[in-house]
Design an enzyme around this catalytic site. Structure first.
Site, PDB file in Angstrom:
ATOM      1  N   ASP A 151     -28.032  68.776 -43.508  1.00  0.00           N
ATOM      2  CA  ASP A 151     -29.232  68.548 -42.711  1.00  0.00           C
ATOM      3  C   ASP A 151     -28.882  68.860 -41.244  1.00  0.00           C
ATOM      4  OD1 ASP A 151     -31.745  67.942 -41.863  1.00  0.00           O
ATOM      5  OD2 ASP A 151     -31.842  65.967 -42.790  1.00  0.00           O
TER       6      ASP A 151
HETATM    7  C1  BGC Z   1     -34.767  66.630 -41.291  1.00  0.00           C
HETATM    8  C2  BGC Z   1     -34.975  67.579 -42.454  1.00  0.00           C
HETATM    9  C3  BGC Z   1     -35.509  68.887 -41.955  1.00  0.00           C
HETATM   10  C4  BGC Z   1     -34.562  69.441 -40.915  1.00  0.00           C
HETATM   11  C5  BGC Z   1     -34.947  70.800 -40.402  1.00  0.00           C
HETATM   12  C6  BGC Z   1     -34.018  67.251 -40.148  1.00  0.00           C
HETATM   13  O1  BGC Z   1     -34.014  66.455 -39.027  1.00  0.00           O
HETATM   14  O2  BGC Z   1     -34.102  65.476 -41.755  1.00  0.00           O
HETATM   15  O3  BGC Z   1     -35.839  67.005 -43.386  1.00  0.00           O
HETATM   16  O4  BGC Z   1     -35.673  69.756 -43.035  1.00  0.00           O
HETATM   17  O5  BGC Z   1     -34.505  68.539 -39.832  1.00  0.00           O
HETATM   18  O6  BGC Z   1     -36.067  70.773 -39.620  1.00  0.00           O
END
Ligand code: BGC
Length: 762
Positions: free
Chosen positions: A286
């Site tokens: 993530d």
């Molecule tokens: C979130 C994810 C997301 C990613 C990209 C993160 O902060 O937890 O769910 O896909 O950002 O935007």
């Protein structure tokens, strides 16, 4: 040289298991192509493929990627996410095509509930219990997003969640493993279709592995610590279902799991995901998940990057820990070239499967974009879909539907805001095309109704909290007059009306990422407005905007009608009108329990019985499992939702009280529409395993059917139960069923059911 060849051979054998090839020849073709390509790649270029950078729009962390263009040119980037225009995507791909090996980039984005045609938030979609419709929302999203150049979506989010304080419950399907797994499957199918190479399908990324929804105290990014019994039986099934459905990639969660952060958790990413579940796609961290391992306490950037790769993280989102330290890790013997090769191969395979090596620009298609994005057909579907997600929580004396006559006073901070309609993670919604509730209601009401309006209150009394709750441009301008003045103005408008519609609740960014709350009621100043509106004696309909289950005990006692509309996408306003005026009869049912108060959390229907269950005893009974200050009951149970009509259930008929493995028993009931309106009902099947080697939940959802009935019509509904539906992970984590006594329940929600006994005989 010999070593490299052996390593490549191992890598290619391992990837021989890669995601379901259509024919052996096709698979062999892919392996040969990638082996050939990798034989030309330097170690730096291989590491470059593991680097995922952000386009800088829609960021969810402190860090952002820099120097992106020159990195692409040098082969230091494998993929980009959050580039929000097809022009920028095309430009980035052009740069990649000028790099030494011309390896195309993969383009990701959080296409979470629709693309430009934004659908209701996932928690709302789940409340429709309409799997074909949910699948279609993903299909439409993929069709639109791919026309704009995207080919990888960070969805579905399948984190089971039983704590409504956690803002990200808005992004998932709620508290139930069975429903969550069913939704996970159809979402993957909707995005990926039958052919990932098609121009209108995109790769799914199931997230966030794992247990992110169990963040302690509902505080985002917090620790999780969980028994294997609970993991295997409750939290893991939706991830597994998405993987079994063929999801091409997985995103790792931020949280630690029993002491080891997911991003560096070898048990999770290798033993469970790859070995036990047989996952063949690639794993992305993530947002800054790799560098966050430093704060988790696992070491410096070089150390944590090595740990993450070794554990099974293939792609590093934003941290650039892989890019900047893996070579050194390799030289020091901390990681092997085989580990880098494997991660690189899996990412190249994804690009191959998407057909990017054949045509890197296939997803940018202006003609298709002009025709398909926000088409009339998609918008019509978005409006219909939204109406199916709304949940009627209360409707005394048939306050709803509204009649198309007289004066309706529309009041509240959510009544006249466009940007707060689509809901969290709607980065692609074009707000200039989204009607406010006021505009939508006027359009649906027609000319015989007068609609008046007043703001009535700010969103939250505390101006700072209002700013935090209206982030990402989802503004609600603040009225700086004294609260009493703002309320008095609204009361005047209400007094002149026949009925009051109060548009209250959460703003869009009060749920979603980084939006945890400890008080999940309607904010202070809005509640005072509601009380003042009720004082007028006019019938009040509460149209509740919410990204989570809220505590509505006072509202349930005092407000005659409550329609929970969540955040309904770009067509929400008109859809709310459709339901308020009765053009569509509400049929949504909640997929997370609504507690009476925050102290009851976590509160979920599939709880264990305990050794001292309160059962039918009266609350409060000393020395039984209950609280002094509130009963154990939820305010609204899982599966609950009313209709403008009423449904009457017959008794359950069972084909046999003994079930043997390999056979099925049939449970039949009748459902009658005993009211005046045509309507849809979600008929729910639950089971309880009464005796076993482990404690089992008091009820578990095992099936459901959505039926529609004309007034007076009766339908027979049949469910089948087979032995395989009764299996669970025992204390040895073996997936077994155990002979003995069971109960089956059928009903309109998890509380109001009829029941029947049966035995599993082995
Ligand atoms: C979130 C994810 C997301 C990613 C990209 C993160 O902060 O937890 O769910 O896909 O950002 O935007």
């Amino acid at each position: 040289m010999k070593r490299i060849i052996i390593v490549l051979a191992i890598a290619s054998t391992l990837s021989a298991f890669a995601q379901k090839p259509k024919t052996t020849t096709e698979k062999q073709k892919m392996d040969a192509f990638i082996s050939n390509l990798m034989s030309k790649m330097t170690v730096d270029e291989k590491i470059g493929q593991l680097n995922l950078v952000t386009g800088g729009e829609a960021t969810t962390g402190a860090a952002v990627s820099t120097g992106v263009e020159s990195k692409i040119a040098k082969g230091n980037v494998g993929g980009i996410f959050s580039l929000t225009t097809p022009q920028k995507i095309r430009k980035a791909q052009e740069i990649a095509m000028r790099s030494r090996l011309k390896i195309p980039l993969i383009f990701g984005q959080d296409v979470i509930h629709g693309y430009k045609t934004t659908f209701p938030i996932p928690l709302a979609l789940a409340a429709s219990w309409d799997l074909p419709m949910i699948e279609k929302t993903a299909r439409v999203a993929a069709t639109e997003a791919t026309a704009d150049g995207l080919n990888w979506t960070f969805s579905p989010m399948v984190d089971l969640a039983r704590d409504p304080r956690w803002g990200r419950v808005a992004e998932g399907s709620g508290e139930d493993p069975y429903l969550g797994a069913e939704i996970a499957k159809v979402m993957v199918k909707g995005y990926q279709g039958n052919d990932l190479k098609a121009v209108n399908t995109m790769m799914a990324c199931v997230k966030h592995l794992a247990l992110y929804g169990a963040a302690e105290a509902g505080r985002d990014y917090n620790t999780t610590d969980m028994s294997f019994d609970r993991m295997y039986n409750e939290y893991l099934p939706p991830y597994k279902a998405a993987i079994d459905a063929g999801a091409g990639s997985v995103m790792v969660s931020f949280n630690d799991i029993n002491g080891v952060p997911a991003t560096a958790n070898k048990w999770l990413l290798t033993d469970l995901l790859r070995k036990e579940w047989g996952f063949k796609g690639f794993v992305a961290s993530d947002y800054t998940g790799v560098s966050e391992l430093i704060a988790h306490g696992l070491g410096d950037l070089k150390t944590v990057s090595g740990l993450a790769l070794k554990a099974g993280t293939d792609m590093d989102m934003v941290s650039e820990g892989f890019l900047t330290t893996l070579k050194q890790n390799l030289n020091e013997g901390k990681v092997t070239i085989a580990q880098i090769n494997m991660a690189c191969r899996l990412i190249l395979e994804a690009k191959y499967k998407l057909g990017l090596f054949d045509d890197p620009f296939k997803y940018c298609n202006d003609e298709r974009a002009a025709k398909e994005i926000l088409s009339q057909e998609n918008l019509k579907f978005a409006r219909e879909a939204a109406t199916k997600t709304f949940v009627l929580l209360k409707n005394d004396q048939q306050t709803l539907p509204l009649q198309r006559k007289g004066t309706i006073a529309l009041v509240g901070p959510l009544a006249n805001t466009a940007s707060n309609m689509p809901g969290t993670w709607s980065v692609n919604a074009d707000m200039s095309k989204v009607p406010t509730l006021l505009q939508g209601l006027k359009e649906v009401a027609g000319n015989n109704v007068k609609i008046t309006y007043a703001l009535g209150s700010n969103l939250i009394g505390d101006p700072n909290q209002q700013i935090w709750g209206t982030a990402h441009g989802r503004d609600i301008p603040r009225d700086n007059r004294p609260e009493s003045e703002i309320i008095a103005e609204a009361v005047k408008v209400a007094e002149k009306a026949d009925v009051v519609v109060a548009a209250l609740g959460e703003a869009s960014e009060m749920s979603g990422e980084s939006s945890s709350r400890t008080d999940i009621g309607i904010p202070d100043t809005q509640r005072r407005l509601l009380a003042a509106l009720l004082q007028t004696g006019k019938p009040v309909v509460l149209v509740l905007f919410a990204g989570r289950p809220m505590t509505l005990t006072w509202e349930q006692q005092n407000v005659p009608a409550i329609l929970n509309v969540w955040f309904g996408g770009v067509e929400a306003a008109k859809a709310i009108g459709d339901v308020l005026f009765g053009d569509v009869n509400p049929s949504g049912k909640i997929t997370m329990t609504f507690p009476q108060n925050v102290g009851q959390i976590p509160l979920y229907y599939a709880h264990k019985n305990t050794g001292r269950p309160l059962g039918d005893r009266k609350w409060f009974t000393r020395f039984w499992s209950n609280y002094l200050d509130v009963s154990n009951d939820p305010l609204y149970p899982f599966g609950y939702g009313l209709s403008y009509t009423t449904f009457t259930y017959g008794d359950i008929k069972i084909s046999s009280n003994n079930l043997k493995p390999g056979q099925k028993i049939k449970l039949t009931t009748t459902v009658t529409n005993s009211g005046k309106y045509a309507g849809e009902e979600v008929v729910q099947l639950y089971v309880r395993d009464l005796v076993g080697t482990s404690t089992r939940p008091v009820k578990e959802l095992k099936g459901f059917q959505k039926i529609s009935l004309q007034p007076g019509e009766t339908k027979t509904v049949t469910f089948e139960i087979g032995e395989e539906m009764l299996r669970f992970y025992n204390s040895q984590l073996k997936y077994v069923s155990e002979a003995g006594d069971f109960k089956a329940f059928i009903g309109t929600n998890s509380r109001d059911v009829k029941e029947v006994d049966f035995k599993l005989v082995k």
